[in-house]
Design a protein around this motif. Structure first.
Motif, PDB file in Angstrom:
ATOM      1  N   ALA A 136       0.835  -1.207   0.000  1.00 29.29           N
ATOM      2  CA  ALA A 136       0.000   0.000   0.000  1.00 29.29           C
ATOM      3  C   ALA A 136       0.870   1.257   0.000  1.00 29.29           C
ATOM      4  O   ALA A 136       0.538   2.263  -0.648  1.00 29.29           O
ATOM      5  CB  ALA A 136      -0.931  -0.002   1.213  1.00 29.29           C
ATOM      6  N   ASP A 137       1.995   1.211   0.706  1.00 29.87           N
ATOM      7  CA  ASP A 137       2.927   2.344   0.717  1.00 29.87           C
ATOM      8  C   ASP A 137       3.521   2.564  -0.675  1.00 29.87           C
ATOM      9  O   ASP A 137       3.639   3.702  -1.135  1.00 29.87           O
ATOM     10  CB  ASP A 137       4.057   2.111   1.727  1.00 29.87           C
ATOM     11  N   LEU A 138       3.917   1.466  -1.328  1.00 29.56           N
ATOM     12  CA  LEU A 138       4.486   1.592  -2.670  1.00 29.56           C
ATOM     13  C   LEU A 138       3.470   2.222  -3.623  1.00 29.56           C
ATOM     14  O   LEU A 138       3.818   3.069  -4.452  1.00 29.56           O
ATOM     15  CB  LEU A 138       4.920   0.227  -3.211  1.00 29.56           C
ATOM     16  N   PHE A 139       2.220   1.821  -3.490  1.00 25.53           N
ATOM     17  CA  PHE A 139       1.160   2.382  -4.341  1.00 25.53           C
ATOM     18  C   PHE A 139       0.956   3.867  -4.027  1.00 25.53           C
ATOM     19  O   PHE A 139       0.907   4.717  -4.931  1.00 25.53           O
ATOM     20  CB  PHE A 139      -0.145   1.615  -4.126  1.00 25.53           C
ATOM     21  N   ASN A 148       3.796   7.132 -13.527  1.00 19.41           N
ATOM     22  CA  ASN A 148       5.258   7.221 -13.500  1.00 19.41           C
ATOM     23  C   ASN A 148       5.913   6.176 -12.598  1.00 19.41           C
ATOM     24  O   ASN A 148       7.083   6.300 -12.236  1.00 19.41           O
ATOM     25  CB  ASN A 148       5.688   8.622 -13.035  1.00 19.41           C
ATOM     26  N   SER A 149       5.151   5.151 -12.245  1.00 16.46           N
ATOM     27  CA  SER A 149       5.653   4.146 -11.301  1.00 16.46           C
ATOM     28  C   SER A 149       6.930   3.486 -11.786  1.00 16.46           C
ATOM     29  O   SER A 149       7.874   3.300 -11.019  1.00 16.46           O
ATOM     30  CB  SER A 149       4.594   3.074 -11.042  1.00 16.46           C
ATOM     31  N   TYR A 150       6.979   3.135 -13.053  1.00 15.85           N
ATOM     32  CA  TYR A 150       8.162   2.444 -13.576  1.00 15.85           C
ATOM     33  C   TYR A 150       9.399   3.323 -13.442  1.00 15.85           C
ATOM     34  O   TYR A 150      10.481   2.840 -13.079  1.00 15.85           O
ATOM     35  CB  TYR A 150       7.950   2.045 -15.032  1.00 15.85           C
ATOM     36  N   LYS A 151       9.253   4.623 -13.736  1.00 12.74           N
ATOM     37  CA  LYS A 151      10.387   5.540 -13.637  1.00 12.74           C
ATOM     38  C   LYS A 151      10.896   5.629 -12.202  1.00 12.74           C
ATOM     39  O   LYS A 151      12.098   5.590 -11.954  1.00 12.74           O
ATOM     40  CB  LYS A 151       9.985   6.930 -14.134  1.00 12.74           C
ATOM     41  N   TYR A 152       9.974   5.777 -11.244  1.00 12.88           N
ATOM     42  CA  TYR A 152      10.370   5.869  -9.840  1.00 12.88           C
ATOM     43  C   TYR A 152      11.043   4.577  -9.372  1.00 12.88           C
ATOM     44  O   TYR A 152      12.045   4.593  -8.665  1.00 12.88           O
ATOM     45  CB  TYR A 152       9.161   6.168  -8.952  1.00 12.88           C
ATOM     46  N   ARG A 153      10.454   3.435  -9.764  1.00 10.96           N
ATOM     47  CA  ARG A 153      11.014   2.139  -9.374  1.00 10.96           C
ATOM     48  C   ARG A 153      12.409   1.953  -9.976  1.00 10.96           C
ATOM     49  O   ARG A 153      13.304   1.414  -9.330  1.00 10.96           O
ATOM     50  CB  ARG A 153      10.101   1.001  -9.837  1.00 10.96           C
ATOM     51  N   LYS A 154      12.578   2.420 -11.223  1.00  8.60           N
ATOM     52  CA  LYS A 154      13.875   2.268 -11.880  1.00  8.60           C
ATOM     53  C   LYS A 154      14.954   3.055 -11.149  1.00  8.60           C
ATOM     54  O   LYS A 154      16.074   2.571 -10.959  1.00  8.60           O
ATOM     55  CB  LYS A 154      13.785   2.734 -13.337  1.00  8.60           C
ATOM     56  N   VAL A 155      14.615   4.272 -10.703  1.00 12.64           N
ATOM     57  CA  VAL A 155      15.585   5.078  -9.948  1.00 12.64           C
ATOM     58  C   VAL A 155      15.928   4.373  -8.638  1.00 12.64           C
ATOM     59  O   VAL A 155      17.099   4.284  -8.257  1.00 12.64           O
ATOM     60  CB  VAL A 155      15.030   6.488  -9.660  1.00 12.64           C
ATOM     61  N   LEU A 156      14.911   3.869  -7.945  1.00 15.88           N
ATOM     62  CA  LEU A 156      15.143   3.201  -6.659  1.00 15.88           C
ATOM     63  C   LEU A 156      15.957   1.926  -6.839  1.00 15.88           C
ATOM     64  O   LEU A 156      16.912   1.679  -6.087  1.00 15.88           O
ATOM     65  CB  LEU A 156      13.808   2.888  -5.982  1.00 15.88           C
ATOM     66  N   THR A 157      15.605   1.098  -7.824  1.00 16.29           N
ATOM     67  CA  THR A 157      16.349  -0.147  -8.032  1.00 16.29           C
ATOM     68  C   THR A 157      17.782   0.140  -8.478  1.00 16.29           C
ATOM     69  O   THR A 157      18.698  -0.617  -8.139  1.00 16.29           O
ATOM     70  CB  THR A 157      15.647  -1.067  -9.048  1.00 16.29           C
ATOM     71  N   ASN A 158      17.983   1.233  -9.209  1.00 14.25           N
ATOM     72  CA  ASN A 158      19.356   1.618  -9.575  1.00 14.25           C
ATOM     73  C   ASN A 158      20.172   1.926  -8.326  1.00 14.25           C
ATOM     74  O   ASN A 158      21.325   1.500  -8.190  1.00 14.25           O
ATOM     75  CB  ASN A 158      19.345   2.850 -10.487  1.00 14.25           C
ATOM     76  N   THR A 168       7.619  -7.202  -6.701  1.00 13.49           N
ATOM     77  CA  THR A 168       7.195  -6.264  -5.662  1.00 13.49           C
ATOM     78  C   THR A 168       7.510  -6.804  -4.272  1.00 13.49           C
ATOM     79  O   THR A 168       7.982  -6.071  -3.399  1.00 13.49           O
ATOM     80  CB  THR A 168       5.691  -5.974  -5.783  1.00 13.49           C
ATOM     81  N   ASN A 169       7.257  -8.097  -4.066  1.00 13.43           N
ATOM     82  CA  ASN A 169       7.505  -8.690  -2.744  1.00 13.43           C
ATOM     83  C   ASN A 169       8.981  -8.634  -2.371  1.00 13.43           C
ATOM     84  O   ASN A 169       9.334  -8.320  -1.234  1.00 13.43           O
ATOM     85  CB  ASN A 169       7.026 -10.144  -2.714  1.00 13.43           C
ATOM     86  N   MET A 170       9.861  -8.931  -3.337  1.00 13.89           N
ATOM     87  CA  MET A 170      11.299  -8.874  -3.067  1.00 13.89           C
ATOM     88  C   MET A 170      11.735  -7.439  -2.815  1.00 13.89           C
ATOM     89  O   MET A 170      12.557  -7.182  -1.940  1.00 13.89           O
ATOM     90  CB  MET A 170      12.073  -9.461  -4.252  1.00 13.89           C
ATOM     91  N   LEU A 171      11.172  -6.502  -3.568  1.00  5.37           N
ATOM     92  CA  LEU A 171      11.511  -5.093  -3.381  1.00  5.37           C
ATOM     93  C   LEU A 171      11.131  -4.636  -1.974  1.00  5.37           C
ATOM     94  O   LEU A 171      11.898  -3.933  -1.308  1.00  5.37           O
ATOM     95  CB  LEU A 171      10.808  -4.230  -4.421  1.00  5.37           C
ATOM     96  N   ILE A 172       9.971  -5.046  -1.513  1.00 12.98           N
ATOM     97  CA  ILE A 172       9.529  -4.688  -0.160  1.00 12.98           C
ATOM     98  C   ILE A 172      10.474  -5.283   0.884  1.00 12.98           C
ATOM     99  O   ILE A 172      10.852  -4.621   1.853  1.00 12.98           O
ATOM    100  CB  ILE A 172       8.082  -5.158   0.082  1.00 12.98           C
ATOM    101  N   ASP A 173      10.887  -6.543   0.692  1.00 13.52           N
ATOM    102  CA  ASP A 173      11.829  -7.174   1.620  1.00 13.52           C
ATOM    103  C   ASP A 173      13.128  -6.388   1.701  1.00 13.52           C
ATOM    104  O   ASP A 173      13.671  -6.152   2.785  1.00 13.52           O
ATOM    105  CB  ASP A 173      12.141  -8.609   1.168  1.00 13.52           C
TER     106      ASP A 173
END
Length: 200
Positions: A136-139, A148-158, A168-173
């Motif tokens: 829910a926080d990620l949403f 723009n979710s993909y763009k934000y996620r790409k910056v964070l994963t970088n 999503t589950n692994m990202l939350i972990d």
């Protein structure tokens, strides 16, 4: 289930499945020798060693010790602990033949032996009141389900040295392992500010 502070690093996905049923913590598989070339996994292990400490828990054969040595050498900062299983002859149920050295791997060892080995070097988790980041926080923060979710996620994963296609589950972990809630929110604000500057 036992709650511990440290993340546990294992060799394969079957080891991860086994330990997930025993310990409430993040468990990271190296993919065997894939760890030697997988920079994402290497960087994640390094960050976990600094943020919460890691316990390396590989098989007792030569390959397991090679992986242990590699992890010890790449982690320059943080806490690296080692837990060991005994040399027990046999083979895992899913395998047709024993390993080259004839010993059971982590996935084939009894739960009580694994639990005892990890408890010897682990720290009991005490942050029971910690506010965890959820889907829910990620949403709500635009990391999923938005334009723009993909763009934000790409910056964070970088920044976390993670694959862009991480689940999503692994990202939350990972986020919960590296940040508390306030640190996570600050990170999101930095990402938004960065994207806004790029669009100027």
């Amino acid at each position: 289930m036992i709650k511990i502070k440290e993340a546990i690093v294992v060799e394969g996905v079957y080891d991860k499945v086994k330990l997930t049923n025993l310990f409430d913590t993040m468990i990271v598989p190296t993919g065997g020798f894939d760890i030697f070339k997988n920079k994402n996994t290497q960087n994640l292990i390094k960050k976990l060693a600094v943020s919460r400490g890691i316990i390396v828990f590989t098989d007792c054969d030569r390959a397991g010790f090679v992986i242990r040595s590699f992890i010890k050498n790449i982690v320059k900062n943080g806490v690296v602990k080692h837990a060991y299983i005994p040399e027990i002859a046999g083979k895992e149920k899913r395998k047709k033949a024993p390993s080259k050295e004839g010993f059971l791997g982590v996935e084939g060892i009894d739960d009580d032996i694994i639990t005892a080995a990890i408890k010897k070097c682990s720290t009991e988790k005490t942050d029971k009141k910690k506010r965890l980041i959820t889907k829910a926080d990620l949403f709500a923060d635009g990391l999923s389900g938005g334009e723009n979710s993909y763009k934000y996620r790409k910056v964070l994963t970088n920044e976390l040295d993670l694959p862009h296609r991480i689940s999503t589950n692994m990202l939350i972990d990972v986020i919960n392992s590296l940040y508390d809630y306030d640190e996570y929110k600050a990170q999101i604000e930095r990402i938004r500010g960065r994207k806004s500057n790029e669009n100027c």
